[in-house]
Design a protein around this motif. Sequence first.
Motif, PDB file in Angstrom:
ATOM      1  N   VAL A 185       0.861  -1.181   0.000  1.00 44.73           N
ATOM      2  CA  VAL A 185       0.000   0.000   0.000  1.00 44.73           C
ATOM      3  C   VAL A 185       0.897   1.231   0.000  1.00 44.73           C
ATOM      4  O   VAL A 185       1.830   1.338   0.795  1.00 44.73           O
TER       5      VAL A 185
ATOM      6  N   LYS B 164      -4.468   6.862  -1.880  1.00 38.71           N
ATOM      7  CA  LYS B 164      -3.932   5.623  -1.323  1.00 38.71           C
ATOM      8  C   LYS B 164      -4.164   4.521  -2.353  1.00 38.71           C
ATOM      9  O   LYS B 164      -5.250   4.388  -2.903  1.00 38.71           O
ATOM     10  N   GLU B 165      -3.140   3.731  -2.607  1.00 41.52           N
ATOM     11  CA  GLU B 165      -3.186   2.720  -3.669  1.00 41.52           C
ATOM     12  C   GLU B 165      -2.641   1.388  -3.160  1.00 41.52           C
ATOM     13  O   GLU B 165      -1.706   1.365  -2.365  1.00 41.52           O
ATOM     14  N   MET B 166      -3.244   0.298  -3.613  1.00 42.79           N
ATOM     15  CA  MET B 166      -2.751  -1.032  -3.281  1.00 42.79           C
ATOM     16  C   MET B 166      -2.541  -1.812  -4.578  1.00 42.79           C
ATOM     17  O   MET B 166      -3.384  -1.765  -5.478  1.00 42.79           O
TER      18      MET B 166
END
Length: 88
Positions: free
Chosen positions: A55, A70-72
Motif C-alpha cells: 500500500v 492511497k493505492e494497493m
Amino acid sequence: MAKMSKMEVQTEVNSSADKFYNVFRHEVQLMPKIIPEKIKDVKLLQGDWGTVGSVKLWTYVPDKNAAIVKEMIEAIDDENKTIKFKIF
C-alpha cells in the motif's frame, strides 16, 4: 463520507516501455524525482515496494492543489508488463 473525484494527468515519457514499467514495478519511490511537477511524494505504508498487497500513499500536484491517493497493488504480471492497482 468519502469524497469522489476524478483526476487526469498527462505527461510525455521519454523512455522505453521496459524502463517505464521497471520504475513502476521496482523503483516507484523515484517518481517524485522523475516528474516533480506532477508527483510530490510517494510513501510506502504497508508491505514491500513493488509487491502484491503493498500500500502506497501518493501526493499528486495536478495544479495548485495537492491530491492525496492511497493505492494497493492487486496483481503483477511481469511477462505482459502489467500492474493492477486498487485506489481507495
